[in-house]
Design an enzyme around this catalytic site. Structure first.
Site: not given
Ligand SMILES: NC(=O)C1=CN([C@@H]2O[C@H](COP(=O)(O)OP(=O)(O)OC[C@H]3O[C@@H](n4cnc5c(N)ncnc54)[C@H](OP(=O)(O)O)[C@@H]3O)[C@@H](O)[C@H]2O)C=CC1
Length: 280
Positions: A3, A125, A254, A116, A97, A8, A74-75
């Site tokens: 996006r 986690t 090394h 979270d 949040k 980020r 994300g979530r």
């Molecule tokens: N972090 C972890 O250790 C783990 C994560 N997960 C799962 O992986 C997934 C991603 O997690 P994580 O990377 O930490 O999340 P982040 O919140 O760090 O990143 C979310 C990403 O999704 C983008 N985004 C958010 N909403 C939208 C949307 N509506 N349309 C398009 N892009 C969107 C954001 O873009 P922008 O930068 O523009 O906001 C960002 O690049 C989640 O479902 C999470 O539950 C699973 C296991 C472990």
């Protein structure tokens, strides 16, 4: 499809290197775009899906056919229906949040939030587990230790692993001022990559130091094989207040990749270009 920016919150110069490595592996990025529609056009396993997307400025559309679509976007915190308004706890109405202080306390003194649901913290986690453990000890075990939300070792399981602990370069500049940080960096060439002649410039390490605080190390970043394994150990040192001088006086093993962190002499300020260190 991305996006806006990649990764980020993580060091953006490292994020660029990860993208470059993935592009070299023929992984295509489409950005800045957002998904608008996914239609099943063929049953089966795998079936076929038609994906429609729109560029973030709304000017371009994309259409393509794929077997699998995975959304990793994300979530949000499911806090809207647990009565926060009723008890007066402040939260972000868009993301759900909850606002907390450094002791994980909400604006209502006897209500705490961990994991979270916290606003502005890492959604990981092990962080939630540690925060919960420490909160229980503070509440019922007469201990005072707070969760360290800065020196959190974490890693990305990208095809080129990225492990980090502490702050990114962008965050360090914001916190301390660009003139007060020194960034030491180097490429490195893992021993097992030398014989097959794999990419000499793909693996990279950098250490960010706070100059006025005896060059205390505030960020360690490693891009390379087993980066998470490397950073886990250095995270202990960061939590103990590691300085660049202490890092330099540590004897490296090394020829392993982690050795590079004990032998960083080139600063980003002095030279944008990096040197390559081999491990044999
Ligand atoms: N972090 C972890 O250790 C783990 C994560 N997960 C799962 O992986 C997934 C991603 O997690 P994580 O990377 O930490 O999340 P982040 O919140 O760090 O990143 C979310 C990403 O999704 C983008 N985004 C958010 N909403 C939208 C949307 N509506 N349309 C398009 N892009 C969107 C954001 O873009 P922008 O930068 O523009 O906001 C960002 O690049 C989640 O479902 C999470 O539950 C699973 C296991 C472990």
């Amino acid at each position: 499809m991305v996006r806006s920016i990649l990764l980020r919150g993580f060091d953006q110069k490292i994020a660029e290197r990860i993208e470059e490595h993935m592009v070299n592996q023929r992984i295509s990025f489409l950005r800045p775009f957002v998904l608008t529609k996914v239609e099943k056009i063929q049953e089966g396993s795998p079936g076929k899906l038609r994906v429609t997307a729109l560029s973030s400025d709304g000017k371009e559309t994309f259409e393509g056919e794929f077997n699998t679509v995975l959304l990793a976007i994300g979530r949000e915190a499911c806090t809207r229906n647990i009565g926060l308004d009723h008890v007066g706890v402040k939260y972000n109405p868009r993301t759900g949040k909850v606002l907390v202080d450094e002791e994980d306390r909400t604006n209502v003194g006897h209500i705490f939030a961990i994991g979270d649901v916290q606003k502005g913290r890492l959604d990981l986690t092990p962080v939630a587990v540690q925060a919960g453990r420490l909160l229980a000890r503070r509440l019922y075990g007469r201990q005072r230790t707070k969760c360290d939300y800065i020196n959190v070792p974490t890693m990305l399981f990208t095809s080129m692993e990225y492990g980090a602990c502490g702050v990114s370069e962008e965050r360090a500049s914001q916190m301390y001022g660009e003139e007060n940080i020194e960034v030491y960096h180097s490429n490195f060439w893992p021993l097992e990559w030398t014989v097959p002649g794999r990419d000499k410039y793909a693996c990279y390490a950098k250490v960010i130091c706070h100059i006025p605080d005896s060059e205390r190390v505030v960020g360690v970043h490693v891009l390379g094989p087993n980066a998470g394994e490397i950073v886990q150990g250095f995270a202990v040192a960061l939590r103990c207040g590691l300085t660049k001088e202490q890092l330099d006086s540590t004897i490296g093993i090394h020829p392993v990749c982690a050795e590079v962190l004990t032998d960083l002499t080139v600063t980003q300020r002095a030279s944008g270009a990096t040197v390559v260190k081999g491990t044999c």
